[in-house]
Design a protein around this motif. Sequence first.
Motif, PDB file in Angstrom:
ATOM      1  N   SER A  77       0.846  -1.188   0.000  1.00 42.96           N
ATOM      2  CA  SER A  77       0.000   0.000   0.000  1.00 42.96           C
ATOM      3  C   SER A  77       0.887   1.245   0.000  1.00 42.96           C
ATOM      4  O   SER A  77       2.112   1.156   0.096  1.00 42.96           O
ATOM      5  N   LYS A  78       0.258   2.414  -0.057  1.00 45.78           N
ATOM      6  CA  LYS A  78       1.030   3.660   0.016  1.00 45.78           C
ATOM      7  C   LYS A  78       1.737   3.784   1.355  1.00 45.78           C
ATOM      8  O   LYS A  78       2.874   4.262   1.431  1.00 45.78           O
ATOM      9  N   ASP A  79       1.075   3.334   2.427  1.00 47.68           N
ATOM     10  CA  ASP A  79       1.696   3.398   3.746  1.00 47.68           C
ATOM     11  C   ASP A  79       2.917   2.491   3.829  1.00 47.68           C
ATOM     12  O   ASP A  79       3.919   2.829   4.469  1.00 47.68           O
ATOM     13  N   ILE A  80       2.834   1.342   3.181  1.00 39.35           N
ATOM     14  CA  ILE A  80       3.974   0.418   3.177  1.00 39.35           C
ATOM     15  C   ILE A  80       5.144   1.036   2.440  1.00 39.35           C
ATOM     16  O   ILE A  80       6.298   0.937   2.862  1.00 39.35           O
ATOM     17  N   LYS A  81       4.864   1.696   1.335  1.00 41.84           N
ATOM     18  CA  LYS A  81       5.947   2.308   0.570  1.00 41.84           C
ATOM     19  C   LYS A  81       6.583   3.459   1.344  1.00 41.84           C
ATOM     20  O   LYS A  81       7.774   3.721   1.222  1.00 41.84           O
ATOM     21  N   LYS A  82       5.789   4.157   2.158  1.00 37.74           N
ATOM     22  CA  LYS A  82       6.354   5.186   3.032  1.00 37.74           C
ATOM     23  C   LYS A  82       7.279   4.559   4.064  1.00 37.74           C
ATOM     24  O   LYS A  82       8.370   5.061   4.350  1.00 37.74           O
ATOM     25  N   LEU A  83       6.824   3.446   4.634  1.00 39.82           N
ATOM     26  CA  LEU A  83       7.643   2.743   5.616  1.00 39.82           C
ATOM     27  C   LEU A  83       8.934   2.260   4.972  1.00 39.82           C
ATOM     28  O   LEU A  83      10.020   2.388   5.552  1.00 39.82           O
ATOM     29  N   ALA A  84       8.831   1.722   3.774  1.00 39.94           N
ATOM     30  CA  ALA A  84      10.011   1.241   3.060  1.00 39.94           C
ATOM     31  C   ALA A  84      10.992   2.378   2.809  1.00 39.94           C
ATOM     32  O   ALA A  84      12.205   2.213   2.921  1.00 39.94           O
ATOM     33  N   HIS A  85      10.469   3.543   2.486  1.00 43.11           N
ATOM     34  CA  HIS A  85      11.322   4.700   2.215  1.00 43.11           C
ATOM     35  C   HIS A  85      12.155   5.061   3.446  1.00 43.11           C
ATOM     36  O   HIS A  85      13.292   5.511   3.326  1.00 43.11           O
ATOM     37  N   GLY A  86      11.592   4.854   4.629  1.00 44.37           N
ATOM     38  CA  GLY A  86      12.314   5.181   5.844  1.00 44.37           C
ATOM     39  C   GLY A  86      13.309   4.123   6.264  1.00 44.37           C
ATOM     40  O   GLY A  86      14.299   4.430   6.926  1.00 44.37           O
ATOM     41  N   ILE A  87      13.062   2.856   5.896  1.00 41.09           N
ATOM     42  CA  ILE A  87      13.918   1.760   6.346  1.00 41.09           C
ATOM     43  C   ILE A  87      14.960   1.365   5.312  1.00 41.09           C
ATOM     44  O   ILE A  87      16.125   1.129   5.643  1.00 41.09           O
ATOM     45  N   LEU A  88      14.551   1.288   4.058  1.00 45.35           N
ATOM     46  CA  LEU A  88      15.437   0.773   3.010  1.00 45.35           C
ATOM     47  C   LEU A  88      16.278   1.886   2.390  1.00 45.35           C
ATOM     48  O   LEU A  88      15.830   3.014   2.241  1.00 45.35           O
ATOM     49  N   HIS A  89      17.494   1.535   2.003  1.00 44.89           N
ATOM     50  CA  HIS A  89      18.385   2.497   1.356  1.00 44.89           C
ATOM     51  C   HIS A  89      18.649   2.055  -0.074  1.00 44.89           C
ATOM     52  O   HIS A  89      19.200   0.979  -0.318  1.00 44.89           O
ATOM     53  N   ASN A  90      18.241   2.902  -1.031  1.00 49.23           N
ATOM     54  CA  ASN A  90      18.406   2.587  -2.454  1.00 49.23           C
ATOM     55  C   ASN A  90      18.011   1.145  -2.757  1.00 49.23           C
ATOM     56  O   ASN A  90      18.805   0.364  -3.314  1.00 49.23           O
ATOM     57  N   PRO A  91      16.795   0.753  -2.410  1.00 43.30           N
ATOM     58  CA  PRO A  91      16.423  -0.654  -2.570  1.00 43.30           C
ATOM     59  C   PRO A  91      16.215  -1.078  -4.015  1.00 43.30           C
ATOM     60  O   PRO A  91      15.844  -0.266  -4.873  1.00 43.30           O
ATOM     61  N   VAL A  92      16.471  -2.349  -4.247  1.00 40.51           N
ATOM     62  CA  VAL A  92      16.092  -2.972  -5.504  1.00 40.51           C
ATOM     63  C   VAL A  92      14.654  -3.442  -5.331  1.00 40.51           C
ATOM     64  O   VAL A  92      14.346  -4.162  -4.380  1.00 40.51           O
ATOM     65  N   GLN A  93      13.759  -2.999  -6.196  1.00 33.41           N
ATOM     66  CA  GLN A  93      12.357  -3.392  -6.077  1.00 33.41           C
ATOM     67  C   GLN A  93      12.076  -4.533  -7.047  1.00 33.41           C
ATOM     68  O   GLN A  93      12.338  -4.415  -8.252  1.00 33.41           O
ATOM     69  N   VAL A  94      11.588  -5.636  -6.506  1.00 33.94           N
ATOM     70  CA  VAL A  94      11.269  -6.788  -7.339  1.00 33.94           C
ATOM     71  C   VAL A  94       9.822  -7.174  -7.130  1.00 33.94           C
ATOM     72  O   VAL A  94       9.275  -7.046  -6.037  1.00 33.94           O
ATOM     73  N   GLU A  95       9.211  -7.623  -8.194  1.00 35.77           N
ATOM     74  CA  GLU A  95       7.793  -7.992  -8.142  1.00 35.77           C
ATOM     75  C   GLU A  95       7.589  -9.182  -9.051  1.00 35.77           C
ATOM     76  O   GLU A  95       7.854  -9.115 -10.257  1.00 35.77           O
ATOM     77  N   ALA A  96       7.147 -10.284  -8.463  1.00 35.65           N
ATOM     78  CA  ALA A  96       6.991 -11.505  -9.247  1.00 35.65           C
ATOM     79  C   ALA A  96       5.691 -11.504 -10.039  1.00 35.65           C
ATOM     80  O   ALA A  96       5.603 -12.069 -11.118  1.00 35.65           O
ATOM     81  N   THR A  97       4.666 -10.862  -9.505  1.00 35.53           N
ATOM     82  CA  THR A  97       3.363 -10.811 -10.151  1.00 35.53           C
ATOM     83  C   THR A  97       2.761  -9.437  -9.899  1.00 35.53           C
ATOM     84  O   THR A  97       3.167  -8.745  -8.973  1.00 35.53           O
ATOM     85  N   PRO A  98       1.793  -9.011 -10.686  1.00 36.45           N
ATOM     86  CA  PRO A  98       1.138  -7.735 -10.404  1.00 36.45           C
ATOM     87  C   PRO A  98       0.564  -7.721  -8.998  1.00 36.45           C
ATOM     88  O   PRO A  98       0.089  -8.737  -8.502  1.00 36.45           O
ATOM     89  N   GLU A  99       0.598  -6.564  -8.353  1.00 34.07           N
ATOM     90  CA  GLU A  99       0.096  -6.455  -6.995  1.00 34.07           C
ATOM     91  C   GLU A  99      -1.369  -6.878  -6.907  1.00 34.07           C
ATOM     92  O   GLU A  99      -2.176  -6.573  -7.768  1.00 34.07           O
ATOM     93  N   ASN A 100      -1.654  -7.603  -5.817  1.00 39.23           N
ATOM     94  CA  ASN A 100      -3.015  -7.982  -5.468  1.00 39.23           C
ATOM     95  C   ASN A 100      -3.684  -8.932  -6.455  1.00 39.23           C
ATOM     96  O   ASN A 100      -4.900  -9.065  -6.465  1.00 39.23           O
ATOM     97  N   THR A 101      -2.885  -9.628  -7.304  1.00 40.05           N
ATOM     98  CA  THR A 101      -3.482 -10.626  -8.167  1.00 40.05           C
ATOM     99  C   THR A 101      -3.639 -11.917  -7.389  1.00 40.05           C
ATOM    100  O   THR A 101      -2.987 -12.137  -6.388  1.00 40.05           O
ATOM    101  N   THR A 102      -4.532 -12.777  -7.858  1.00 35.14           N
ATOM    102  CA  THR A 102      -4.744 -14.057  -7.208  1.00 35.14           C
ATOM    103  C   THR A 102      -4.156 -15.163  -8.071  1.00 35.14           C
ATOM    104  O   THR A 102      -4.073 -15.042  -9.290  1.00 35.14           O
ATOM    105  N   VAL A 103      -3.740 -16.224  -7.422  1.00 41.20           N
ATOM    106  CA  VAL A 103      -3.076 -17.311  -8.127  1.00 41.20           C
ATOM    107  C   VAL A 103      -4.005 -17.903  -9.188  1.00 41.20           C
ATOM    108  O   VAL A 103      -5.162 -18.202  -8.924  1.00 41.20           O
ATOM    109  N   GLU A 104      -3.476 -18.092 -10.412  1.00 38.73           N
ATOM    110  CA  GLU A 104      -4.292 -18.602 -11.509  1.00 38.73           C
ATOM    111  C   GLU A 104      -4.805 -20.008 -11.244  1.00 38.73           C
ATOM    112  O   GLU A 104      -5.840 -20.418 -11.779  1.00 38.73           O
ATOM    113  N   ALA A 105      -4.069 -20.774 -10.430  1.00 35.38           N
ATOM    114  CA  ALA A 105      -4.461 -22.158 -10.158  1.00 35.38           C
ATOM    115  C   ALA A 105      -5.683 -22.246  -9.250  1.00 35.38           C
ATOM    116  O   ALA A 105      -6.239 -23.333  -9.060  1.00 35.38           O
ATOM    117  N   ILE A 106      -6.127 -21.111  -8.692  1.00 36.34           N
ATOM    118  CA  ILE A 106      -7.261 -21.121  -7.775  1.00 36.34           C
ATOM    119  C   ILE A 106      -8.559 -20.853  -8.535  1.00 36.34           C
ATOM    120  O   ILE A 106      -8.705 -19.832  -9.200  1.00 36.34           O
TER     121      ILE A 106
END
Length: 427
Positions: free
Chosen positions: A189-218
């Motif tokens: 969420s936006k709040d999580i990204k704010k938290l990340a901004h305060g904790i992480l330094h120059n982070p590499v952002q990785v995303e395996a699937t689009p946010e909030n998608t559900t597994v196709e096998a379900i």
Amino acid sequence: MSFNSLGLSQALLKAVSKKGYTTPSPIQQKAIPPILEGKDVLASAQTGTGKTAGFTLPLLHFLSENPNKKYRPIRALILTPTRELAAQVYDNVKEYSEFLNLRSAVIFGGVNQKPQVARIRQGIDVLVATPGRLLDLENQGLLSLKRIEIFVLDEADRMLDMGFLRDIERVIKMMPTRRQNLMFSATFSKDIKKLAHGILHNPVQVEATPENTTVEAISQKVYRVAKGLKTGLIIKLISDGNWKQVLVFTRTKHGANKLCKKMVGSNISAAAIHGNKSQGARTKALAGFKNGSIRVLVATDIAARGLDIPLLPHVINFELPNIPEDYVHRIGRTGRAGAKGEALSLVSADETTYLRDIEKLIAMKLPVEIIEGFEPDPNASTAPVKKQQRGGGNRSRSHSSSGNSKVGGQRSNTSSRRPKKNNYRRR
């Protein structure tokens, strides 16, 4: 791509092979290399895609390749929101470090602290913890986080949802500013990204699937039903289908207990798991569900994260969550590791708004079915049911201020940053 190509040690490859894994999942492929390089990582992956191994394997690799030969201070901290998730992550740490000279421990509330403290005093490299017990033991002077080199915040969005922001701030103050930081979650969420901004330094952002998608096998389906007929419908579905393992979600603890009692009265073995249950009762219920002696596990959202049940075939939302992201986490208990799964939702008129929010989040229209004898009430109001407080977890009674927190830092010589006041106060 194989695990051999990721740069992990032979001991870790041996442990991975023993578990029967040959090909890393997408989140593992994307997250492990930058973590091995010592970079901070912000990772998003839907539940059930192997993200725990995505941070556990490179963490163990670093610790084993850079041993502390004099003594065993706690060098890596994995912070999780719930007891069940902490136990699951700890099991993974133990399995993957089987052929390494590393020690680990898990601490959480609801049980006697003495065995946990005894384990820590023996010297450990990796600590898996929930915030409440961690802060409690630190306040008692029974553990120190001053030598932490790697900090993992697992299920970060759930942490904020459960009100752990101030606890996270307190934990961060106890660690050295120079460390590697990893933040993993199913959603951001936006709040999580704010938290990340305060904790992480120059982070590499990785995303395996689009946010909030559900597994196709379900396979997902909605049953429209009158509110008062839900109990009869769910008993019919389980009985007629002869389903042997069903995870059912309710919105409240009282609702979980009530439904569980109705199940047992209909000769369906069932147990409830929620925040008011003792840790012993929760562990016993989960064990019975896994070994087949209990057919139905009725849970509140405390169980939406951290329940690792191999080949779980059915998840039923007896009541829809009022926070749409929780739907993703709930149904993510099935369809894990490529297996097929079925997620059903019993939806009454007053949950219409929740259903619309969920469909908007996952960007799909869920198929609807109506069963004869369990039709929805055409005269029922579609006004949303009153929202309930989230239950469960191990939240500590923190009274610390929410002012500036010293956060950030990593293994390199990069200086830490101090965020602006209330930079990531929860809205």
